[in-house]
Structure formats: C-alpha cells, structure tokens
Design a protein around this motif. Structure first.
Motif, PDB file in Angstrom:
ATOM      1  N   GLU A  19       0.833  -1.205   0.000  1.00 56.39           N
ATOM      2  CA  GLU A  19       0.000   0.000   0.000  1.00 56.39           C
ATOM      3  C   GLU A  19       0.871   1.260   0.000  1.00 56.39           C
ATOM      4  O   GLU A  19       0.616   2.200  -0.757  1.00 56.39           O
ATOM      5  CB  GLU A  19      -0.927  -0.009   1.220  1.00 56.39           C
ATOM      6  CG  GLU A  19      -1.998  -1.075   1.136  1.00 56.39           C
ATOM      7  CD  GLU A  19      -2.729  -1.314   2.455  1.00 56.39           C
ATOM      8  OE1 GLU A  19      -2.413  -0.649   3.471  1.00 56.39           O
ATOM      9  OE2 GLU A  19      -3.623  -2.182   2.471  1.00 56.39           O
ATOM     10  N   TRP A  20       1.904   1.280   0.836  1.00 57.52           N
ATOM     11  CA  TRP A  20       2.784   2.438   0.913  1.00 57.52           C
ATOM     12  C   TRP A  20       3.534   2.634  -0.408  1.00 57.52           C
ATOM     13  O   TRP A  20       3.648   3.750  -0.911  1.00 57.52           O
ATOM     14  CB  TRP A  20       3.772   2.266   2.073  1.00 57.52           C
ATOM     15  CG  TRP A  20       4.558   3.491   2.363  1.00 57.52           C
ATOM     16  CD1 TRP A  20       4.245   4.476   3.255  1.00 57.52           C
ATOM     17  CD2 TRP A  20       5.801   3.885   1.750  1.00 57.52           C
ATOM     18  NE1 TRP A  20       5.217   5.450   3.231  1.00 57.52           N
ATOM     19  CE2 TRP A  20       6.177   5.120   2.327  1.00 57.52           C
ATOM     20  CE3 TRP A  20       6.625   3.320   0.788  1.00 57.52           C
ATOM     21  CZ2 TRP A  20       7.343   5.786   1.961  1.00 57.52           C
ATOM     22  CZ3 TRP A  20       7.778   3.984   0.417  1.00 57.52           C
ATOM     23  CH2 TRP A  20       8.136   5.204   0.998  1.00 57.52           C
ATOM     24  N   ALA A  21       4.040   1.528  -0.973  1.00 54.80           N
ATOM     25  CA  ALA A  21       4.799   1.596  -2.223  1.00 54.80           C
ATOM     26  C   ALA A  21       3.932   2.093  -3.375  1.00 54.80           C
ATOM     27  O   ALA A  21       4.404   2.855  -4.229  1.00 54.80           O
ATOM     28  CB  ALA A  21       5.395   0.230  -2.551  1.00 54.80           C
ATOM     29  N   ALA A  26       3.070   6.531  -7.070  1.00 57.05           N
ATOM     30  CA  ALA A  26       2.189   7.528  -7.677  1.00 57.05           C
ATOM     31  C   ALA A  26       2.738   8.939  -7.444  1.00 57.05           C
ATOM     32  O   ALA A  26       2.749   9.758  -8.365  1.00 57.05           O
ATOM     33  CB  ALA A  26       0.780   7.402  -7.109  1.00 57.05           C
ATOM     34  N   LEU A  27       3.209   9.211  -6.228  1.00 55.35           N
ATOM     35  CA  LEU A  27       3.770  10.532  -5.927  1.00 55.35           C
ATOM     36  C   LEU A  27       5.005  10.838  -6.770  1.00 55.35           C
ATOM     37  O   LEU A  27       5.204  11.961  -7.212  1.00 55.35           O
ATOM     38  CB  LEU A  27       4.152  10.620  -4.443  1.00 55.35           C
ATOM     39  CG  LEU A  27       3.012  10.754  -3.454  1.00 55.35           C
ATOM     40  CD1 LEU A  27       3.532  10.625  -2.022  1.00 55.35           C
ATOM     41  CD2 LEU A  27       2.304  12.084  -3.641  1.00 55.35           C
ATOM     42  N   ARG A  28       5.834   9.825  -6.982  1.00 55.32           N
ATOM     43  CA  ARG A  28       7.079  10.002  -7.739  1.00 55.32           C
ATOM     44  C   ARG A  28       6.879   9.858  -9.243  1.00 55.32           C
ATOM     45  O   ARG A  28       7.820  10.030 -10.006  1.00 55.32           O
ATOM     46  CB  ARG A  28       8.112   8.963  -7.304  1.00 55.32           C
ATOM     47  CG  ARG A  28       8.613   9.118  -5.897  1.00 55.32           C
ATOM     48  CD  ARG A  28       9.655   8.057  -5.620  1.00 55.32           C
ATOM     49  NE  ARG A  28      10.136   8.102  -4.259  1.00 55.32           N
ATOM     50  CZ  ARG A  28      11.354   7.740  -3.897  1.00 55.32           C
ATOM     51  NH1 ARG A  28      12.217   7.297  -4.796  1.00 55.32           N
ATOM     52  NH2 ARG A  28      11.712   7.800  -2.633  1.00 55.32           N
ATOM     53  N   HIS A  29       5.683   9.459  -9.667  1.00 58.61           N
ATOM     54  CA  HIS A  29       5.428   9.140 -11.080  1.00 58.61           C
ATOM     55  C   HIS A  29       6.438   8.095 -11.550  1.00 58.61           C
ATOM     56  O   HIS A  29       7.023   8.216 -12.627  1.00 58.61           O
ATOM     57  CB  HIS A  29       5.479  10.392 -11.953  1.00 58.61           C
ATOM     58  CG  HIS A  29       4.525  11.442 -11.511  1.00 58.61           C
ATOM     59  ND1 HIS A  29       3.173  11.343 -11.721  1.00 58.61           N
ATOM     60  CD2 HIS A  29       4.724  12.607 -10.834  1.00 58.61           C
ATOM     61  CE1 HIS A  29       2.574  12.396 -11.202  1.00 58.61           C
ATOM     62  NE2 HIS A  29       3.494  13.170 -10.658  1.00 58.61           N
ATOM     63  N   ALA A  30       6.607   7.080 -10.720  1.00 61.60           N
ATOM     64  CA  ALA A  30       7.597   6.024 -10.979  1.00 61.60           C
ATOM     65  C   ALA A  30       6.898   4.692 -11.207  1.00 61.60           C
ATOM     66  O   ALA A  30       5.837   4.435 -10.632  1.00 61.60           O
ATOM     67  CB  ALA A  30       8.546   5.902  -9.788  1.00 61.60           C
ATOM     68  N   PRO A  31       7.491   3.845 -12.020  1.00 61.71           N
ATOM     69  CA  PRO A  31       6.937   2.500 -12.171  1.00 61.71           C
ATOM     70  C   PRO A  31       7.146   1.695 -10.888  1.00 61.71           C
ATOM     71  O   PRO A  31       8.098   1.926 -10.146  1.00 61.71           O
ATOM     72  CB  PRO A  31       7.733   1.906 -13.327  1.00 61.71           C
ATOM     73  CG  PRO A  31       8.981   2.706 -13.403  1.00 61.71           C
ATOM     74  CD  PRO A  31       8.670   4.065 -12.848  1.00 61.71           C
ATOM     75  N   ASP A  70      -3.939  -5.782  -7.354  1.00 57.96           N
ATOM     76  CA  ASP A  70      -5.195  -5.288  -7.930  1.00 57.96           C
ATOM     77  C   ASP A  70      -6.123  -4.740  -6.848  1.00 57.96           C
ATOM     78  O   ASP A  70      -6.784  -3.719  -7.048  1.00 57.96           O
ATOM     79  CB  ASP A  70      -5.909  -6.400  -8.703  1.00 57.96           C
ATOM     80  CG  ASP A  70      -5.197  -6.781  -9.988  1.00 57.96           C
ATOM     81  OD1 ASP A  70      -4.312  -6.019 -10.443  1.00 57.96           O
ATOM     82  OD2 ASP A  70      -5.514  -7.858 -10.529  1.00 57.96           O
ATOM     83  N   GLN A  71      -6.160  -5.404  -5.700  1.00 59.89           N
ATOM     84  CA  GLN A  71      -7.008  -4.957  -4.601  1.00 59.89           C
ATOM     85  C   GLN A  71      -6.554  -3.583  -4.099  1.00 59.89           C
ATOM     86  O   GLN A  71      -7.376  -2.697  -3.868  1.00 59.89           O
ATOM     87  CB  GLN A  71      -6.970  -5.976  -3.470  1.00 59.89           C
ATOM     88  CG  GLN A  71      -7.849  -5.621  -2.296  1.00 59.89           C
ATOM     89  CD  GLN A  71      -7.784  -6.664  -1.195  1.00 59.89           C
ATOM     90  OE1 GLN A  71      -7.020  -7.625  -1.267  1.00 59.89           O
ATOM     91  NE2 GLN A  71      -8.575  -6.482  -0.170  1.00 59.89           N
ATOM     92  N   VAL A  72      -5.243  -3.410  -3.945  1.00 61.08           N
ATOM     93  CA  VAL A  72      -4.734  -2.116  -3.489  1.00 61.08           C
ATOM     94  C   VAL A  72      -4.993  -1.048  -4.550  1.00 61.08           C
ATOM     95  O   VAL A  72      -5.420   0.066  -4.233  1.00 61.08           O
ATOM     96  CB  VAL A  72      -3.234  -2.206  -3.133  1.00 61.08           C
ATOM     97  CG1 VAL A  72      -2.663  -0.828  -2.836  1.00 61.08           C
ATOM     98  CG2 VAL A  72      -3.031  -3.128  -1.942  1.00 61.08           C
ATOM     99  N   GLY A  75      -8.446   0.463  -4.558  1.00 55.81           N
ATOM    100  CA  GLY A  75      -8.724   1.403  -3.488  1.00 55.81           C
ATOM    101  C   GLY A  75      -8.040   2.751  -3.637  1.00 55.81           C
ATOM    102  O   GLY A  75      -8.300   3.666  -2.863  1.00 55.81           O
ATOM    103  N   LEU A  76      -7.169   2.907  -4.626  1.00 55.33           N
ATOM    104  CA  LEU A  76      -6.412   4.149  -4.767  1.00 55.33           C
ATOM    105  C   LEU A  76      -7.124   5.232  -5.570  1.00 55.33           C
ATOM    106  O   LEU A  76      -6.738   6.396  -5.505  1.00 55.33           O
ATOM    107  CB  LEU A  76      -5.049   3.864  -5.417  1.00 55.33           C
ATOM    108  CG  LEU A  76      -4.041   3.137  -4.564  1.00 55.33           C
ATOM    109  CD1 LEU A  76      -2.766   2.907  -5.357  1.00 55.33           C
ATOM    110  CD2 LEU A  76      -3.738   3.893  -3.281  1.00 55.33           C
ATOM    111  N   GLY A  77      -8.113   4.860  -6.331  1.00 55.18           N
ATOM    112  CA  GLY A  77      -8.800   5.860  -7.148  1.00 55.18           C
ATOM    113  C   GLY A  77      -7.859   6.447  -8.183  1.00 55.18           C
ATOM    114  O   GLY A  77      -7.204   5.720  -8.928  1.00 55.18           O
ATOM    115  N   ASP A  78      -7.767   7.784  -8.227  1.00 52.89           N
ATOM    116  CA  ASP A  78      -6.947   8.468  -9.233  1.00 52.89           C
ATOM    117  C   ASP A  78      -5.470   8.510  -8.885  1.00 52.89           C
ATOM    118  O   ASP A  78      -4.646   8.792  -9.746  1.00 52.89           O
ATOM    119  CB  ASP A  78      -7.454   9.890  -9.447  1.00 52.89           C
ATOM    120  CG  ASP A  78      -8.830   9.909 -10.091  1.00 52.89           C
ATOM    121  OD1 ASP A  78      -9.173   8.921 -10.766  1.00 52.89           O
ATOM    122  OD2 ASP A  78      -9.541  10.908  -9.910  1.00 52.89           O
ATOM    123  N   SER A  79      -5.112   8.271  -7.631  1.00 56.91           N
ATOM    124  CA  SER A  79      -3.695   8.345  -7.232  1.00 56.91           C
ATOM    125  C   SER A  79      -3.027   6.980  -7.413  1.00 56.91           C
ATOM    126  O   SER A  79      -2.682   6.304  -6.466  1.00 56.91           O
ATOM    127  CB  SER A  79      -3.567   8.827  -5.790  1.00 56.91           C
ATOM    128  OG  SER A  79      -4.261   7.950  -4.927  1.00 56.91           O
TER     129      SER A  79
END
Length: 146
Positions: A19-21, A26-31, A70-72, A75-79
């Motif tokens: 979840e944290w990763a 997403a914050l870093r725009h990183a794969p 996929d489950q995580v 739950g993230l929506g757009d982020s």
C-alpha cells in the motif's frame, strides 16, 4: 527494473508495504514492480538445497501477488502509479531483492514477513536486504507502531 520495487509474501506486513509503495510510486510518477519470491525446496542433495523450477507454483505465487496488487490499486482511485508489474520467482528472497536493488531507485519491505519468529523487531529478509541493497530501502513498521 528501475523505479520502486516492493517485496510481498502475503503477510499483513507486506500488504502495508505494498500500500505504501503504491502511493509512493504515484507521488514520484515512478513505475512499481511487485516482487514475490518463494522457496520451493524439493530436496536436499550433498549439503545444498535444490530449487527446481516449478512453473505451477511460480504462477500461483504470481497470481496471488497480482490479486493483492489489484485490490490495493482498486482502493487508490486516481492516485495510481504510472505502471505496476508483478513478478514471481523461485529463489532466495534476500538474493532476489538485493539483485533487483542494483537497478532500482527504492526497495520497500514490511518489517516482518511470513516467517516464524514473531517476537523479532525486524525480519531476517528485511534486515539482510537493508544491509546489502544497492539503493535506498524503506521498511514499513507494523500497524500497531505506525
């Protein structure tokens, strides 16, 4: 494997790390690469454990990690991270994670895994990866500490 790599093993600790990763990627725009490593020890020959390739077990591990990812993601929506790849391998977890760290920007692990010694503050895999990784390592604390 550039970007962020998160080790998952199905434990609650690795779920928190995933979840944290996801959020960090997403914050870093990183794969993000979700890496699950299982040890399918089938025999013991001359002092060396054998790790024969077991495609069925590897695929089951990959599918379980994919379902968790996929489950995580749901739950993230757009982020969401820009990309998420799930890999499963049959090997030693520390060896695979340290090797993956050579090309990664960050490794993320839970503080404990699915192993036995619950009283330890830090699991053996996370401890060894933190000591030997070639990139920064983030270890996510247990929920009751975080």
């Amino acid at each position: 494997m550039s970007g962020i790599i998160v080790g998952v093993d199905g434990s609650g600790h690795s779920q928190r790390a995933l979840e944290w990763a996801m959020k960090e990627a997403a914050l870093r725009h990183a794969p993000l690469t979700v890496l699950t490593v299982h040890q399918a020890i089938r025999g013991y020959y001359g002092g060396v454990s054998s790790f024969p390739e077991d495609p069925e077990l590897t695929e089951k591990a990959r599918m379980a990690a994919q379902a968790e990812a996929d489950q995580v993601l749901a739950g993230l929506g757009d982020s969401r991270p820009e990309s998420v790849t799930v890999q499963a391998v049959n090997s030693f977890p520390v060896e695979e994670l340290v090797n993956a760290s050579k090309d990664a920007d960050l490794i993320v692990l839970g503080s404990r895994g699915a192993g036995g010694f619950a009283r330890l503050m830090l699991g053996s895999v996370s401890s060894q990866v933190a000591q030997h990784a070639h990139c920064p390592v983030t270890i996510i604390p247990p929920e009751d500490r975080g």
